[in-house]
Structure formats: structure tokens, C-alpha cells
Write an enzyme that holds these catalytic residues in place. Structure first.
Site, PDB file in Angstrom:
ATOM      1  N   ARG A 113       0.891  -1.136  -0.122  1.00 36.88           N
ATOM      2  CA  ARG A 113       0.131   0.039   0.145  1.00 36.88           C
ATOM      3  C   ARG A 113       0.718   1.238  -0.001  1.00 36.88           C
ATOM      4  O   ARG A 113       1.931   1.357   0.735  1.00 36.88           O
ATOM      5  CB  ARG A 113      -0.908   0.169   1.317  1.00 36.88           C
ATOM      6  CG  ARG A 113      -1.773   1.172   1.422  1.00 36.88           C
ATOM      7  CD  ARG A 113      -2.983   1.076   0.623  1.00 36.88           C
ATOM      8  NE  ARG A 113      -4.202   1.771   1.183  1.00 36.88           N
ATOM      9  CZ  ARG A 113      -5.111   2.051   0.263  1.00 36.88           C
ATOM     10  NH1 ARG A 113      -5.288   1.689  -0.817  1.00 36.88           N
ATOM     11  NH2 ARG A 113      -6.238   2.862   0.832  1.00 36.88           N
ATOM     12  N   THR A 387     -10.266   0.238  -9.272  1.00 32.46           N
ATOM     13  CA  THR A 387      -9.014  -0.738  -8.713  1.00 32.46           C
ATOM     14  C   THR A 387      -8.990  -1.791  -9.633  1.00 32.46           C
ATOM     15  O   THR A 387      -9.709  -1.581 -10.432  1.00 32.46           O
ATOM     16  CB  THR A 387      -9.429  -1.001  -7.258  1.00 32.46           C
ATOM     17  OG1 THR A 387      -9.426   0.257  -6.352  1.00 32.46           O
ATOM     18  CG2 THR A 387      -8.540  -1.990  -6.491  1.00 32.46           C
ATOM     19  N   GLY A 479     -13.643  -1.868  -6.644  1.00 32.53           N
ATOM     20  CA  GLY A 479     -15.138  -1.310  -6.426  1.00 32.53           C
ATOM     21  C   GLY A 479     -15.112  -0.595  -4.949  1.00 32.53           C
ATOM     22  O   GLY A 479     -16.375  -0.371  -4.448  1.00 32.53           O
TER      23      GLY A 479
HETATM   24  N1  GLY Z   1      -8.530   3.204  -3.148  1.00 35.83           N
HETATM   25  C1  GLY Z   1      -9.449   1.885  -2.817  1.00 35.83           C
HETATM   26  C2  GLY Z   1      -9.127   1.124  -1.734  1.00 35.83           C
HETATM   27  O1  GLY Z   1      -8.064   0.922  -1.376  1.00 35.83           O
HETATM   28  O2  GLY Z   1     -10.108   0.519  -0.967  1.00 35.83           O
END
Ligand code: GLY
Length: 577
Positions: A113, A387, A479
Site C-alpha cells: 500500500r 481498482t 469497487g
Molecule cells: N482505493 C481503494 C481502496 O483502497 O479501498
């Protein structure tokens, strides 16, 4: 005697031919509109399977598997290929999560991330009066988190890769970028839709800048050069040297804050997987900084007490129970979840039977519980839906489930000048103003407040599911906040409603998330007027919306064959052998 053949059989044959011609012709027309590629939505194969959002990304994975690579090698090839062929979400400028299960039942999760830059601060998106400045965390240079994909892919390769030469795994992506790919109508339209944003948020011209047409050959030479630097130098090809210089220069041409130090310090992290039982299944999913795994397991724990398989699929009992469970779980998400390196997430309590029984004490089988009566904390459910997810099983039975994102479509819309790739706008997944409703009427919480080097909360839910301790399903979807409920429905459609994977993925979805106090159903929906009226009478507010999720999944069939299913909602493609 009349000629029976002529009277009955010939007309029958003619009608059958005509009917199959109409069916074939109309489905071809539909596929043609969707894509120029020969898309496979469902395949059943003996040995290996790759399902991704783009046919060429799927083929990149298959190419590596056929060269003797394992599921991790194939996943790396897919991730880099998606950067080229699916840049709205596939990326090297963003981040993601990986769930891995080896054939020998070693399980692991990789958190790649994005992180907040070192000079990020809690109030960085607020004006002098303390109000959220519209769009600042969503578009342009200040919205960008420090990208994690390249480090993630390198770490995954170091630990589990079987093809020694990491650079080999980038070859399909480099080829696509150098030689170009033919754009489908959908892809061309997508680029065209964002032309204004591309111009507004970029400081230099790039290949995305001009109008695109269906059938056009689209080359990306700057991105090819970046990928070659990564191929040749590994980490240093992205986080240092030319690519890093270009990225930092891009930041400096506008209001970006990512520095060389941010890039050098980025570190993807192996985290202990979340593993929770559901009947004779084991759910292996992502712990924080994604909320996905905990939320999915909470939902399953709650519904386990109910005789779901006795309910009719998409009956009011089914939808009401799911919506009521989701209301409570998303309220928990709002209060308790954030990056566990910065915030103590009470994981064990959130997943305990006792706690979840308590949460459902107020459940009434005939009546909706208003969300404002649910005690919960405050968090922004503000992820965008762009995503992408892919699922892979290799010949040995190793499985990989990866969800990766730039956040919005094309992320911040910023392309690194001279390096040819989009940067994320993941900073918008933080709560811009903790504790106080923002301009959209949403509220945030301390758990997901911005801090230097912190990871923003996610809903991504890459998941691997075992049945009787054997690999059963590899699943995930894009989503935003609907990711969790789409994975939840896909699994329960199979496990509780007895569907095959194709129907489980392709059937219409619904979604509820505490705030707003609403059940969303897909527009092209099979939800009948009577059902909607019944739900309304129970106190639910129902709203139709655009398609929910794009699930790409693999199921291990009872005879050991692999069923790959690509969601009908996109140009997603399944292939195996
Ligand atoms: N940016 C979408 C998520 O990480 O849930």
C-alpha cells in the site's frame, strides 16, 4: 403417408439453426462492442489459470507460467502488464495487497500500500478556516501517496519467485509498451472521457493527452524506458536514479511533496494473514491497513447463525440480513480500523462471536435498523471504485490473489513527465478531517487520520478460501467500499446458494455500508418491483446504481479442475491450460 421428416424435422432444424444464429450473432455483437479481443468469461482447465481485467495482462501471466514460472512470477508479470494495458488502475504508481498460499499451505500477505509522504500532515487538505479544500486530496500532485508496487513486486519475487531473473517478468509489459497495443472501443472511450483532467493536472505533454480511437495502435515509449530501468536495476530503477529524479521533478513542477527520501524509505511489508473459519471453510484475507479482511470475516461470522441456504436468492430475507450485517460492520470499520502500525486495531474483539452476537442484538427480521441508531465511530468511506483485481493458480497449486489500485480512474491524473506512468491519488483514502463532517456530509476519525509514513485505510479484499483445508476459491474485485460486499456475495452465492462460479460472479449485486443509510442495487437489475416494495416497507431505502465490482475469480472444482471466471461487467478475461 405424409413425409414426417419434411413436416416436423426440417422446420425444427431450420428454427434451431436460425435461433442459434440469432444467439451467436447477438452475443458476438455485444462482445464486439465491448472489446476487440477474444474475451473468455468462463474457462475450465486442468492445470493453471489466470483471470485479470485485461486479456493482454492475462496472457502475460500465462506466458510466464508456460516458461516455468510459478503463480508469484505470473502475478508480477500481470501487475507490470496492467500498468501498460490498463493504466486506469493497473500501475507502478500506486499500491496494493497480495494474498499468497503455496501448494504446501504456507500462507502470507504482502502489504505494498502507498504511504503518506514524510511531510504530510493531518490538516494538509484544510483551508485556514479548517474546511476541506475540494478536490485537493483527489486530483493533482498533492493527492499522491508514495508508490509501493515496484518494491512489493521485488519483495514477492525475492521470497517466492521461481524464475531467477526478475527482469524476465517485465518482458511482456515492456513489449506491450514498445510495440503498442490495439485499443478497444471501451478503452478509447475511457481515455477520451478524461482528456480534460489529463490536461488540467499535468505539467508536460504525454501519450495520454490526445483523442483515442477504437483499433488504434497505442505505444508508450516513456513507460517502456521506465520499465526497462526497473528490469535492469530493480529497486534502484524506480526508487532511485532517473525514474526517481523524474518523479521528484514532477512533484516540484506543481504542489507535490514526495521527495527522494520518501522514495528511498518506502518499504512493502509482509503481514500475518487474517485466517478465520466459516463452517468448513477457511477465509484467508488481508489485515489492516485494509479493512477488507476483518469486515469480510465479521460479515460471515454474523450470517453463519442464520439458515441462509433456506432463503431464496435475492429474497427480502437474504437482502435484509446482508444489509443489516453490513450496516453494523461498516460502522465498526468507521470507528476502529486504520493502519495498525499507527493505530491499535481491536481485531480479536471485532471478530469474536460474543462481540458480533451483541452487535446483532438489535436485529429485527422484519424491520430495518436506522443507521443513526447504530452506535459507531466516524470514518470516511470515500474510496473511489477504480481498482483492479487478479487471481492466479499455477500448475503446482500455488495461489495468488492481488488487488491493486491508483484509487480513482487514472489516480491523481498526474503522469510522471518523461516516465510515462500515472500516479495514485490514494491520499484521499485518508480521512481528511477527522472527527468532523466534511463537505460531502461524511465524517472521519482519528484511526484513519493523516500522518507521515502512515498507510491510508483500504477496502481491498484479495482473498483465498479453503474448503476442508484444500484450496477452494481465489477471489477479489475493485469497487471501493463495495469491494467487501462483492467478495462476500460471490462467496456466499457459491457456498450458500449453490451457484456455479459463473452465476455467482455474473449475478446482480447489491450493497449497503451504514452511511449513507441505503441499499444500492445494480441498475440492470433482476430485483423485482415487489421485492423492492417489500424492502421499502421494512424501512430500507433503495437506490439503483451503475454496475458494482468486477470480480475475477478461480474455483477449484470437485474433480480438481480449475474454473476461471472473469466478470461480465468489464473486458476481464480468463485463460488457463
Ligand atoms: N482505493 C481503494 C481502496 O483502497 O479501498
Amino acid at each position: 403417408m405424409p413425409n414426417i421428416k419434411k413436416i416436423y424435422i426440417y422446420p425444427f432444424i431450420l428454427t434451431t439453426i436460425l435461433a442459434s444464429y440469432i444467439i451467436t450473432f447477438s452475443s458476438c455483437k455485444q462482445e464486439q462492442h465491448l472489446s476487440i479481443y477474444d474475451i473468455q468469461k468462463q474457462v475450465i482447465e486442468d492445470s493453471a489459470m489466470v483471470v485479470t481485467a485485461h486479456p493482454l495482462a492475462t496472457k502475460a501471466g500465462i506466458e510466464i507460467l508456460k516458461q516455468g514460472g510459478n503463480a508469484i512470477d505470473a502475478a508480477i508479470a500481470v501487475q507490470f502488464a496492467l500498468t501498460v494495458v490498463y493504466p486506469r488502475a493497473g500501475n507502478i504508481g500506486g499500491g496494493g495487497f497480495m494474498i499468497y498460499r503455496s501448494k504446501d499451505n504456507e500462507v502470507n500477505t504482502l502489504d505494498f500500500r502507498e504511504k503518506a509522504p514524510l511531510s504530510a500532515s493531518k490538516n494538509m487538505y484544510l483551508d485556514s478556516l479548517g474546511n476541506v479544500i475540494e478536490g485537493l486530496s483527489r486530483n493533482g500532485h498533492l493527492a499522491v501517496g508514495v508508490p509501493g508496487v515496484v518494491d512489493g513486486m521485488i519483495k514477492a519475487h525475492q521470497k517466492y519467485g521461481s524464475i531467477k531473473d526478475f527482469g524476465k517478468l517485465l518482458e511482456p509489459a515492456i513489449r506491450y509498451a514498445q510495440e503498442g497495443i490495439i485499443l478497444s472501443e471501451g478503452e478509447a472511450q475511457h481515455y477520451n472521457k478524461y482528456q480534460e483532467d489529463f490536461k488540467k493536472f499535468n505539467t508536460q505533454k504525454n501519450v495520454f493527452y490526445s483523442k483515442k480511437n477504437k483499433g488504434q495502435l497505442f505505444k508508450q515509449p516513456e513507460l517502456a524506458a521506465t520499465l526497462i530501468r526497473i528490469k535492469e536495476k530493480g529497486e534502484a530503477g524506480f526508487y532511485e536514479g532517473t525514474t526517481a529524479d523524474l518523479l521528484v521533478a514532477e512533484m516540484q513542477r506543481s504542489n507535490g511533496i514526495i521527495t527522494h527520501e520518501d522514495l528511498k524509505k518506502y518499504d512493502a511489508v509482509w503481514r500475518t494473514p487474517l485466517q478465520e473459519p466459516y463452517k468448513n471453510y477457511t477465509i484467508i484475507s488481508m489485515p489492516p491497513p485494509s479493512s477488507g479482511g476483518i469486515a469480510l470475516c465479521q460479515l460471515l461470522n454474523i450470517i453463519e447463525e442464520f439458515p441462509l441456504s433456506e432463503y431464496q436468492f435475492h429474497s427480502k430475507e437474504h437482502i435484509h440480513l446482508f444489509a443489516e450485517a453490513e450496516r453494523r460492520v461498516y460502522a465498526d470499520r468507521a470507528t476502529h480500523l486504520g493502519d495498525s502500525d499507527f493505530w491499535t486495531v481491536p481485531k480479536d474483539s471485532l471478530l469474536s462471536d460474543f462481540y458480533l452476537d451483541q452487535r446483532m442484538q438489535s436485529f429485527n427480521p422484519n424491520k430495518a435498523t436506522p443507521s443513526d441508531s447504530i452506535q459507531a465511530g466516524n470514518i470516511v468511506i470515500n474510496e473511489s471504485e477504480e481498482t483492479t483485481h487478479f487471481s492466479i493458480v499455477d500448475v503446482q497449486g500455488n495461489a495468488v490473489s492481488i488487488t491493486t489500485t491508483l484509487n480513482s480512474n487514472y489516480g491523481s491524473k498526474v503522469v510522471v513527465g518523461g516516465a510515462g506512468f500515472f500516479l495514485n491519488n490514494e491520499m484521499d483514502d485518508f480521512s481528511a478531517k477527522p472527527g468532523v463532517p466534511n463537505q460531502f456530509g461524511l465524517v472521519g476519525n482519528e484511526a484513519n487520520a493523516i500522518a507521515p509514513e502512515k498507510r491510508m485505510l483500504s477496502s481491498m479484499t484479495p482473498t483465498i478460501i479453503l474448503k476442508d483445508d484444500q484450496l477452494f476459491m481465489v477471489v477479489g474485485t475493485p469497487g471501493g467500499s463495495t469491494i467487501i460486499t462483492s467478495v462476500f456475495q460471490t462467496f456466499t452465492n457459491v457456498a450458500e446458494f449453490g451457484m456455479n462460479l459463473k452465476d455467482a460472479v455474473h449475478s446482480n449485486r447489491f450493497h449497503a455500508q451504514w452511511l449513507p443509510d441505503q441499499i444500492y442495487i445494480e441498475e440492470e437489475s433482476s430485483f423485482s418491483k415487489e421485492l423492492i416494495n417489500e424492502l421499502k416497507q421494512m424501512g430500507h431505502q433503495i437506490e439503483t446504481r451503475e454496475p458494482i465490482g468486477r470480480v475475477d475469480a478461480i474455483l477449484v472444482l470437485p474433480d480438481g479442475q480449475l474454473e476461471g471466471v472473469a466478470d461480465r461487467r468489464g473486458e476481464d478475461h480468463a485463460e488457463g491450460y
